[in-house]
Scaffold this active site. Structure first.
Site, PDB file in Angstrom:
ATOM      1  N   LYS A   1      42.509  39.246  29.459  1.00 49.60           N
ATOM      2  CA  LYS A   1      42.133  40.626  29.815  1.00 49.60           C
ATOM      3  C   LYS A   1      40.739  40.946  29.264  1.00 49.60           C
ATOM      4  CE  LYS A   1      44.462  41.922  32.434  1.00 49.60           C
ATOM      5  NZ  LYS A   1      45.329  40.884  32.785  1.00 49.60           N
TER       6      LYS A   1
ATOM      7  N   GLU B   1      47.368  36.393  27.278  1.00 50.15           N
ATOM      8  CA  GLU B   1      47.062  37.477  28.220  1.00 50.15           C
ATOM      9  C   GLU B   1      45.998  38.410  27.618  1.00 50.15           C
ATOM     10  OE1 GLU B   1      47.578  37.949  31.226  1.00 50.15           O
ATOM     11  OE2 GLU B   1      47.522  40.094  31.620  1.00 50.15           O
TER      12      GLU B   1
ATOM     13  N   HIS C   1      44.053  23.395  13.792  1.00 52.00           N
ATOM     14  CA  HIS C   1      43.771  22.094  14.415  1.00 52.00           C
ATOM     15  C   HIS C   1      42.430  22.081  15.130  1.00 52.00           C
ATOM     16  CE1 HIS C   1      47.673  20.653  13.268  1.00 52.00           C
ATOM     17  NE2 HIS C   1      48.211  21.769  13.748  1.00 52.00           N
TER      18      HIS C   1
ATOM     19  N   ASN D   1      37.779  36.387  57.484  1.00 53.70           N
ATOM     20  CA  ASN D   1      38.263  36.200  56.115  1.00 53.70           C
ATOM     21  C   ASN D   1      38.914  34.831  56.022  1.00 53.70           C
ATOM     22  OD1 ASN D   1      39.398  36.394  53.551  1.00 53.70           O
ATOM     23  ND2 ASN D   1      41.168  37.582  54.264  1.00 53.70           N
ATOM     24  N   GLY D   2      38.449  34.012  55.106  1.00 56.92           N
ATOM     25  CA  GLY D   2      39.040  32.682  54.958  1.00 56.92           C
ATOM     26  C   GLY D   2      37.966  31.619  55.090  1.00 56.92           C
TER      27      GLY D   2
ATOM     28  N   LYS E   1      40.851  40.316  43.583  1.00 65.58           N
ATOM     29  CA  LYS E   1      42.239  40.689  43.289  1.00 65.58           C
ATOM     30  C   LYS E   1      43.213  39.647  43.820  1.00 65.58           C
ATOM     31  CE  LYS E   1      45.470  43.468  41.828  1.00 65.58           C
ATOM     32  NZ  LYS E   1      45.656  43.548  40.372  1.00 65.58           N
TER      33      LYS E   1
ATOM     34  N   TRP F   1      33.312  38.294  50.126  1.00 66.44           N
ATOM     35  CA  TRP F   1      33.276  37.611  48.830  1.00 66.44           C
ATOM     36  C   TRP F   1      32.770  36.206  49.128  1.00 66.44           C
ATOM     37  CZ3 TRP F   1      36.204  33.753  46.060  1.00 66.44           C
ATOM     38  CH2 TRP F   1      36.018  33.796  44.679  1.00 66.44           C
TER      39      TRP F   1
ATOM     40  N   GLU G   1      38.042  39.095  31.204  1.00 70.26           N
ATOM     41  CA  GLU G   1      37.819  39.476  32.603  1.00 70.26           C
ATOM     42  C   GLU G   1      37.268  40.883  32.770  1.00 70.26           C
ATOM     43  OE1 GLU G   1      42.409  40.333  34.093  1.00 70.26           O
ATOM     44  OE2 GLU G   1      40.952  39.613  35.533  1.00 70.26           O
TER      45      GLU G   1
ATOM     46  N   ARG H   1      39.709  44.046  46.146  1.00 69.68           N
ATOM     47  CA  ARG H   1      39.877  42.614  46.364  1.00 69.68           C
ATOM     48  C   ARG H   1      38.686  41.816  45.831  1.00 69.68           C
ATOM     49  NH1 ARG H   1      43.454  41.715  50.855  1.00 69.68           N
ATOM     50  NH2 ARG H   1      42.246  39.966  51.613  1.00 69.68           N
TER      51      ARG H   1
ATOM     52  N   CYS I   1      37.558  38.441  50.815  1.00 66.93           N
ATOM     53  CA  CYS I   1      37.014  39.306  51.875  1.00 66.93           C
ATOM     54  C   CYS I   1      38.067  40.312  52.330  1.00 66.93           C
ATOM     55  CB  CYS I   1      36.615  38.471  53.071  1.00 66.93           C
ATOM     56  SG  CYS I   1      35.409  37.220  52.670  1.00 66.93           S
TER      57      CYS I   1
HETATM   58  O1  M6R Z   1      48.137  37.396  42.694  1.00 66.89           O
HETATM   59  P1  M6R Z   1      48.451  36.434  41.592  1.00 66.89           P
HETATM   60  O2  M6R Z   1      49.401  36.959  40.602  1.00 66.89           O
HETATM   61  O3  M6R Z   1      48.890  35.084  42.127  1.00 66.89           O
HETATM   62  O4  M6R Z   1      47.063  36.192  40.878  1.00 66.89           O
HETATM   63  C1  M6R Z   1      46.890  35.206  39.908  1.00 66.89           C
HETATM   64  C2  M6R Z   1      45.605  35.433  39.139  1.00 66.89           C
HETATM   65  O5  M6R Z   1      44.497  35.348  39.996  1.00 66.89           O
HETATM   66  C3  M6R Z   1      45.587  36.796  38.449  1.00 66.89           C
HETATM   67  O6  M6R Z   1      46.670  36.961  37.594  1.00 66.89           O
HETATM   68  C4  M6R Z   1      44.287  36.991  37.654  1.00 66.89           C
HETATM   69  O7  M6R Z   1      44.271  36.121  36.566  1.00 66.89           O
HETATM   70  C5  M6R Z   1      44.191  38.453  37.235  1.00 66.89           C
HETATM   71  N1  M6R Z   1      42.896  38.965  37.541  1.00 66.89           N
HETATM   72  C6  M6R Z   1      44.473  38.689  35.809  1.00 66.89           C
HETATM   73  O8  M6R Z   1      44.302  40.014  35.427  1.00 66.89           O
END
Ligand code: M6R
Length: 630
Positions: A505, A501, A524, A101-102, A625, A77, A508, A27, A2
């Site tokens: 990417k 990674e 394996h 928020n929270g 985010k 959110w 996501e 966010r 949020c």
């Molecule tokens: O803010 P942080 O680096 O702790 O976030 C960790 C993950 O949520 C973050 O890296 C997430 O996997 C990203 N969206 C990847 O692009």
């Protein structure tokens, strides 16, 4: 997560709230809304879906809002209750209107209580319940401030709230009790509050990061701080941010993610300048201003804890720290580690890595370690973030604001931070290292190469416009792979975390199924999935692992996979095995630095595939985010 904005002052509040919420869109959210005073009454306009829906509700009436000077806004959110208009914030309970928020952990108990008193919540949220507590206190004669304080004492869980009441027009009150809240005085007179500093930058760079347990009173005259628990006034110093508002815009790029990929050379340069004492080029010391140097020097074993991309950076860090510093390293997913009962030796150091500095699981590990007396270091990109406040010492990466949900430049900056630690600890030759160290000459060369990396990467990326440049080549390949059934990213050694990674990417931002694998592990199990519709992206630079990786590639080639190779020019054997080919730059650097070239390749590949799949690149569905819930 949020996002909250609140404003009271002399400027048109509706515009400020909407612009502020736009800055917080990154966010992640699924509904939005604003509330503001018109005369002495509060109006609420909210909707499920994107902020544009709220703008539409207000559209055509904008001039009518010119005289509005106090309001609050929210992007939600969903956690408790579906992402509907009814559950969207702001919430009204009588004359009280709030955004939150929270999470209120004891919301069931509070709900039972307020229902038993005859109140009727209209939403499924935990947030709305707080409004009833405040309403009840005010109806007994308390001021808004007093009512908020007393009601907060009832809550369990971490959250922040911004609240107004029709009984006290043109007053906005904010509370930070865990979830971040930032406040600033509007130089034109007034107060602005938000979940992070970005909405504030259009007015000022001097902002106050509220402490846990702070309450702020915002009026047209400015802001005042109090202790939530006692109500006593408290002084809070402001921090000067070096992020300019221009840096937040897309600057001609179609997406923030692409802009942020191209900002990586600058992010690396700034991080080098921030971590190292650049006045010294003989011994490469860490900058004396970095407060964690002594903790690092004392460490005899290191545990790196993180989530998502930050965990991939940590995984690379393990390879580097072990190679260069011969220090034992474990890498842990924060969400798992926090619920284990791990064993750490004397002289252990725990490093939490989080670009946002707000990831709930990573913070929980830091708190637990501190309770047990284990020294902690944070690596984060966000000044004033919770990680930077709670770790014993913090190293800041200097990637600048990252708006795209996908971590790009912050990831590279984290990698660089960990490589700098590795070189630095290698230079501390005080006789304890586990096994023999690499020569001093090679450590010096590593640092010299690190300093060249921003320029080399900038050359490699080019300006993105040429069809034969890196982006052009990747765009063409992506078009040919867009209908593939799925992707495997494989690599060994330093290329393995980059492969992980790459798969993250692609999932996501393009919503395409992908897996990252250690090249030697395919046989394996996952090799059973290989067929002519499956793409295998092989990361095979000329390094100590290249020959083994190429052997593994033969195994998938024999089973018909479509192969996209990323490697060095003149590697004819590898090129011969690949259906598509992306060439790394022909530069002589230590192989530890190759991930700094591989990573932008997998980032651009995901970006181009996301465009072809028509996804919302900067704000992929279901993602946030900063992940402030566990
Ligand atoms: O803010 P942080 O680096 O702790 O976030 C960790 C993950 O949520 C973050 O890296 C997430 O996997 C990203 N969206 C990847 O692009």
């Amino acid at each position: 997560m949020c996002g909250i904005v609140g404003y009271v002052g002399k400027r048109p509040a509706v515009e400020i709230l909407l612009a502020g919420l736009k800055r917080l869109e990154y966010r992640g959210y699924d509904s939005a809304g604003v509330a503001f005073f018109r005369e002495e009454k509060i109006e609420i306009h909210k909707s499920e879906g994107k902020l544009e829906n709220v703008e539409k509700l207000l559209n055509g009436r904008a001039p009518a809002y010119q005289d509005v000077c106090c309001g609050i806004g929210h992007t939600r959110w969903a956690t408790h209750g579906k992402p509907t208009t009814q559950n969207a914030h702001p919430h009204r309970t009588g004359h009280v209107v709030l955004v939150h928020n929270g999470i209120i952990e004891n919301y069931q108990e509070i709900k039972r209580e307020i229902i038993s008193k005859g109140y009727r919540p209209e939403s499924e949220t935990d947030s709305e319940l707080f409004g009833f507590l405040v309403l009840e206190q005010m109806d007994r004669g308390a001021s808004l401030m007093e009512a908020v304080r007393q009601s907060f004492a009832r809550l369990q869980g971490a959250c922040s709230v911004v609240i107004m009441s029709e009984r006290e027009p043109n007053v906005v009150i904010g509370v930070r009790n865990g979830s971040p809240l930032v406040a600033a005085a509007d130089p034109a007179g007034g107060t602005i509050l938000a979940s992070d500093a970005q909405p504030l930058l259009q007015f000022t760079r001097d902002v106050v990061f509220l402490e846990h347990g702070d309450i702020v009173l915002g009026t047209e005259k400015g802001l005042r701080f109090f202790e939530l628990e006692t109500g006593k006034p408290v002084a809070r110093a402001s921090s000067r941010l070096d992020w300019s508002v221009e840096k937040l815009d897309k600057q001609g790029f179609p997406h923030y993610m692409l802009k942020e990929i191209y900002e990586q050379p600058t992010a690396l340069m700034d991080t080098l300048n921030g971590f190292l004492d650049r006045a010294r080029t003989d011994s490469f010391p860490l900058a004396a201003s970095q407060p964690g140097v002594a903790l690092l020097e004392k460490a005899r074993e290191i545990t790196l804890v993180a989530c998502g991309s930050s965990w991939h950076a940590a995984s690379l860090g393990k390879y580097w720290l072990e190679k260069w510093a011969r220090v034992p390293v474990t890498v842990e997913l924060a969400s798992e580690y926090r619920y284990r009962d791990p064993v750490l030796g004397a002289n252990a150091l725990l490093i939490g890595i989080s670009q946002s500095g707000e990831t709930a699981d990573t913070l929980a590990v830091i708190r637990e370690a501190r309770k047990q007396g284990i020294p902690t270091i944070g690596i984060t990109n966000v000044r004033g973030s919770t990680l930077s406040r709670e770790a014993d010492a913090t190293f800041f990466t200097f990637a600048g604001p990252e708006i795209g949900v996908a971590a790009t430049k912050t990831f590279l900056a984290q990698m660089l931070g960990l490589l700098i630690f590795s070189g630095f600890l290698s230079l501390k030759r005080d006789g304890w290292h586990a096994g023999s160290l690499v020569s001093l000459d090679s450590v010096s060369r590593l640092f010299e190469d690190m300093i060249r990396i921003p320029h080399l990467l900038s050359d490699f990326l080019g300006n993105g416009s040429s069809a034969t440049g890196l982006a052009g080549v990747i765009r063409k390949i992506a078009a040919e792979l867009a209908s593939a059934k799925g992707f495997f990213f494989i690599g060994r050694g330093y290329s393995f975390p980059v492969a992980l990674e790459g798969a993250l990417k692609l999932k996501e931002i393009a919503y395409v199924h992908a897996e990252g694998y250690a090249a030697g592990e395919l046989k394996h199990g996952p090799i059973a999935m290989i067929d002519r519709e499956m793409v295998v992206v092989v990361l095979a630079p000329r390094d100590q692992w290249r020959d083994k990786t190429v052997s593994n590639l033969q195994e998938v080639k024999a089973r018909g996979a479509i192969i996209l190779g990323i490697g060095n020019a003149s590697d004819e054997e590898l090129i011969g095995l690949c259906d598509h080919w992306i060439e790394l730059p022909s530069v002589k650097v230590d192989e530890s630095l190759v991930p700094f070239f591989l990573t932008p390749v997998i980032q651009l590949l995901s970006y181009e595939l996301a465009l072809l799949h028509g996804t919302d690149v900067d704000k992929p569905r279901n993602l946030a985010k900063s992940v402030t819930v566990e």
